[in-house]
Scaffold this motif. Structure first.
Motif, PDB file in Angstrom:
ATOM      1  N   GLU A  83       0.827  -1.210   0.000  1.00  0.00           N
ATOM      2  CA  GLU A  83       0.000   0.000   0.000  1.00  0.00           C
ATOM      3  C   GLU A  83       0.857   1.254   0.000  1.00  0.00           C
ATOM      4  N   ARG A  84       1.982   1.220   0.717  1.00  0.00           N
ATOM      5  CA  ARG A  84       2.895   2.379   0.686  1.00  0.00           C
ATOM      6  C   ARG A  84       3.419   2.598  -0.731  1.00  0.00           C
ATOM      7  N   VAL A  85       3.798   1.509  -1.399  1.00  0.00           N
ATOM      8  CA  VAL A  85       4.306   1.625  -2.767  1.00  0.00           C
ATOM      9  C   VAL A  85       3.214   2.158  -3.695  1.00  0.00           C
ATOM     10  N   ARG A  86       2.008   1.638  -3.545  1.00  0.00           N
ATOM     11  CA  ARG A  86       0.904   2.105  -4.395  1.00  0.00           C
ATOM     12  C   ARG A  86       0.651   3.598  -4.189  1.00  0.00           C
ATOM     13  N   ALA A  87       0.704   4.034  -2.936  1.00  0.00           N
ATOM     14  CA  ALA A  87       0.465   5.451  -2.647  1.00  0.00           C
ATOM     15  C   ALA A  87       1.563   6.319  -3.256  1.00  0.00           C
ATOM     16  N   GLU A  88       2.818   5.879  -3.135  1.00  0.00           N
ATOM     17  CA  GLU A  88       3.926   6.670  -3.684  1.00  0.00           C
ATOM     18  C   GLU A  88       3.877   6.683  -5.216  1.00  0.00           C
ATOM     19  N   LEU A  89       3.484   5.557  -5.809  1.00  0.00           N
ATOM     20  CA  LEU A  89       3.343   5.521  -7.269  1.00  0.00           C
ATOM     21  C   LEU A  89       2.232   6.453  -7.726  1.00  0.00           C
ATOM     22  N   ALA A  90       1.099   6.427  -7.015  1.00  0.00           N
ATOM     23  CA  ALA A  90      -0.036   7.275  -7.389  1.00  0.00           C
ATOM     24  C   ALA A  90       0.324   8.759  -7.276  1.00  0.00           C
ATOM     25  N   ALA A  91       1.132   9.093  -6.270  1.00  0.00           N
ATOM     26  CA  ALA A  91       1.534  10.498  -6.094  1.00  0.00           C
ATOM     27  C   ALA A  91       2.438  10.956  -7.227  1.00  0.00           C
ATOM     28  N   ARG A  92       3.303  10.054  -7.705  1.00  0.00           N
ATOM     29  CA  ARG A  92       4.236  10.402  -8.780  1.00  0.00           C
ATOM     30  C   ARG A  92       3.592  10.295 -10.158  1.00  0.00           C
ATOM     31  N   HIS A  93       2.737   9.295 -10.321  1.00  0.00           N
ATOM     32  CA  HIS A  93       2.131   9.013 -11.630  1.00  0.00           C
ATOM     33  C   HIS A  93       0.619   8.863 -11.434  1.00  0.00           C
ATOM     34  N   PRO A  94      -0.106   9.977 -11.387  1.00  0.00           N
ATOM     35  CA  PRO A  94      -1.537   9.929 -11.038  1.00  0.00           C
ATOM     36  C   PRO A  94      -2.373   9.028 -11.952  1.00  0.00           C
ATOM     37  N   GLY A  95      -1.951   8.809 -13.179  1.00  0.00           N
ATOM     38  CA  GLY A  95      -2.769   8.021 -14.105  1.00  0.00           C
ATOM     39  C   GLY A  95      -2.558   6.519 -13.992  1.00  0.00           C
ATOM     40  N   ILE A  96      -1.632   6.109 -13.147  1.00  0.00           N
ATOM     41  CA  ILE A  96      -1.240   4.699 -13.129  1.00  0.00           C
ATOM     42  C   ILE A  96      -2.239   3.841 -12.346  1.00  0.00           C
ATOM     43  N   ARG A  97      -2.430   2.601 -12.784  1.00  0.00           N
ATOM     44  CA  ARG A  97      -3.256   1.656 -12.023  1.00  0.00           C
ATOM     45  C   ARG A  97      -2.352   0.560 -11.472  1.00  0.00           C
ATOM     46  N   THR A  98      -2.696   0.059 -10.294  1.00  0.00           N
ATOM     47  CA  THR A  98      -1.927  -1.029  -9.702  1.00  0.00           C
ATOM     48  C   THR A  98      -2.862  -2.144  -9.263  1.00  0.00           C
ATOM     49  N   GLU A  99      -2.356  -3.355  -9.370  1.00  0.00           N
ATOM     50  CA  GLU A  99      -3.080  -4.543  -8.909  1.00  0.00           C
ATOM     51  C   GLU A  99      -2.151  -5.324  -7.999  1.00  0.00           C
ATOM     52  N   VAL A 100      -2.697  -5.978  -6.975  1.00  0.00           N
ATOM     53  CA  VAL A 100      -1.876  -6.785  -6.072  1.00  0.00           C
ATOM     54  C   VAL A 100      -2.036  -8.261  -6.418  1.00  0.00           C
ATOM     55  N   VAL A 101      -0.919  -8.947  -6.546  1.00  0.00           N
ATOM     56  CA  VAL A 101      -0.891 -10.385  -6.790  1.00  0.00           C
ATOM     57  C   VAL A 101      -0.301 -11.032  -5.529  1.00  0.00           C
ATOM     58  N   PRO A 102      -1.143 -11.497  -4.589  1.00  0.00           N
ATOM     59  CA  PRO A 102      -0.599 -12.047  -3.343  1.00  0.00           C
ATOM     60  C   PRO A 102      -0.143 -13.498  -3.516  1.00  0.00           C
ATOM     61  N   VAL A 103       0.987 -13.832  -2.875  1.00  0.00           N
ATOM     62  CA  VAL A 103       1.438 -15.227  -2.848  1.00  0.00           C
ATOM     63  C   VAL A 103       1.758 -15.599  -1.406  1.00  0.00           C
ATOM     64  N   THR A 104       1.618 -16.871  -1.089  1.00  0.00           N
ATOM     65  CA  THR A 104       2.054 -17.370   0.214  1.00  0.00           C
ATOM     66  C   THR A 104       3.345 -18.138  -0.012  1.00  0.00           C
ATOM     67  N   THR A 105       4.409 -17.733   0.667  1.00  0.00           N
ATOM     68  CA  THR A 105       5.714 -18.353   0.438  1.00  0.00           C
ATOM     69  C   THR A 105       5.898 -19.558   1.352  1.00  0.00           C
ATOM     70  N   SER A 106       6.879 -20.386   0.993  1.00  0.00           N
ATOM     71  CA  SER A 106       7.195 -21.548   1.839  1.00  0.00           C
ATOM     72  C   SER A 106       7.655 -21.088   3.215  1.00  0.00           C
ATOM     73  N   GLY A 107       8.317 -19.920   3.283  1.00  0.00           N
ATOM     74  CA  GLY A 107       8.743 -19.388   4.577  1.00  0.00           C
ATOM     75  C   GLY A 107       7.567 -19.005   5.454  1.00  0.00           C
ATOM     76  N   ASP A 108       6.476 -18.550   4.822  1.00  0.00           N
ATOM     77  CA  ASP A 108       5.272 -18.208   5.591  1.00  0.00           C
ATOM     78  C   ASP A 108       4.566 -19.457   6.104  1.00  0.00           C
ATOM     79  N   ARG A 109       4.612 -20.523   5.297  1.00  0.00           N
ATOM     80  CA  ARG A 109       3.899 -21.746   5.684  1.00  0.00           C
ATOM     81  C   ARG A 109       4.666 -22.556   6.727  1.00  0.00           C
TER      82      ARG A 109
END
Length: 311
Positions: free
Chosen positions: A22-48
């Motif tokens: 979300e921090r990255v999305r906010a900073e991108l939106a501030a720099r590039h107002p026209g940009i769209r972002t999507e999140v692709v979540p993954v669960t890593t082996s380290g998390d499991r």
């Protein structure tokens, strides 16, 4: 400069990782107002996996699936806690770091439900942590405290503390800030008391090396002083060739006048042996400062100390 219209961001699916996105999305939106972002979540082996990280191959357990999604073209950008990205080997072929965001707090925090400081904890207090860096430093300075293994993301560790699995916790201040839990901090430890891990408080943005458009778009988020600090620290760790069971700590500091220094430490797991270095770059590049500091520790016996630790 070309910019892309949509950036798909791959991330671990923990609350903290998503807060970082979300921090990255906010900073991108501030720099590039026209940009769209999507999140692709993954669960890593380290998390499991809740066991010993070294049995999964160390820190790379938190990045492998993220790297795979990036390289497969399922995402355009990965957001990493830099401290979780192994520095003893290169980034996966075909990927680069396009930017390091401005650094957050590098310190560790004590969370004690009764509000005590580290020095006020009675002998035998159970500290929840699986970090070999924290365990070694506590053994050196507070040998009467008892570390109990505790893995999982910060939210999960806080829940384990509440369930009585430990009496107190050590967590990164920056992580607690990201998940809105700073109110639980009973003491912020100085870097002298608890030297931070290499890459502490730094979010790294990783792209495919051939994706010039995304690299151009996100590189503007980079923070030059953080880049210098992180570059020195990662070269320090790379030259030491530490593994995931070696207690290594260190941080670089870029002063406002441009001077750069690096403080590094290597511990035996029981905290009885501590090797120390503090060097200034002078005319050296950040990479050369990191290498120089690591070589100083090697002259003190760091290589033999690291090699003697099972992993």
């Amino acid at each position: 400069m070309a910019t892309t219209e949509l950036i798909r961001i791959v991330s671990r699916s923990s609350p903290m990782a998503l807060a970082q996105v979300e921090r990255v999305r906010a900073e991108l939106a501030a720099r590039h107002p026209g940009i769209r972002t999507e999140v692709v979540p993954v669960t890593t082996s380290g998390d499991r996996w809740m066991g010993d990280l070294s049995r999964l191959g160390g820190k790379g357990a938190f990045t492998k699936e993220v790297d795979a999604a990036l390289l497969a073209g399922e995402a355009d950008l990965a957001v990493h806690c830099l401290k979780d990205v192994p520095a003893d080997r290169p980034l996966p072929a075909g990927t680069v770091f396009a930017a390091y965001l401005e650094r957050d707090d590098i310190r560790d925090a004590l969370i004690d439900p009764r509000g005590r400081t580290l020095d006020e904890l009675p002998p035998g207090t159970r500290i929840g942590t699986s970090s070999v860096r924290r365990i070694a430093q506590l053994a050196a300075t507070h040998p009467d405290l008892r570390c109990v293994p505790m893995r999982g993301n910060a939210n999960r560790r806080l829940a384990k503390l509440d369930a009585g699995e430990a009496d107190a916790l050590l967590l990164a201040v920056s992580g607690l800030e990201r998940i809105g839990e700073t109110g639980r901090i009973s003491e912020i430890l100085s870097v002298e008391t608890m030297c931070p891990p290499v890459g502490a408080g730094v979010l790294a943005l990783q792209c495919r090396a051939d994706d010039a458009t995304t690299i151009d778009t996100v590189s503007a988020l980079g923070h030059p002083a953080t880049w210098r600090e992180a570059t020195a620290e990662r070269m320090f760790l790379h030259v030491l060739q530490g593994h995931c069971n070696s207690p290594i700590a260190g941080y670089a500091r870029a002063e406002r006048d441009g001077r750069l220094s690096l403080r590094g430490r290597v511990f035996s797991p029981d905290g009885k042996q501590v090797l120390d270095v503090h060097e200034w770059a002078g005319p050296l590049s950040p990479e050369d400062l990191g290498a120089s500091a690591a070589l100083t520790l090697k002259r003190q016996g760091a290589q033999e100390l690291i090699a003697s630790i099972p992993h």
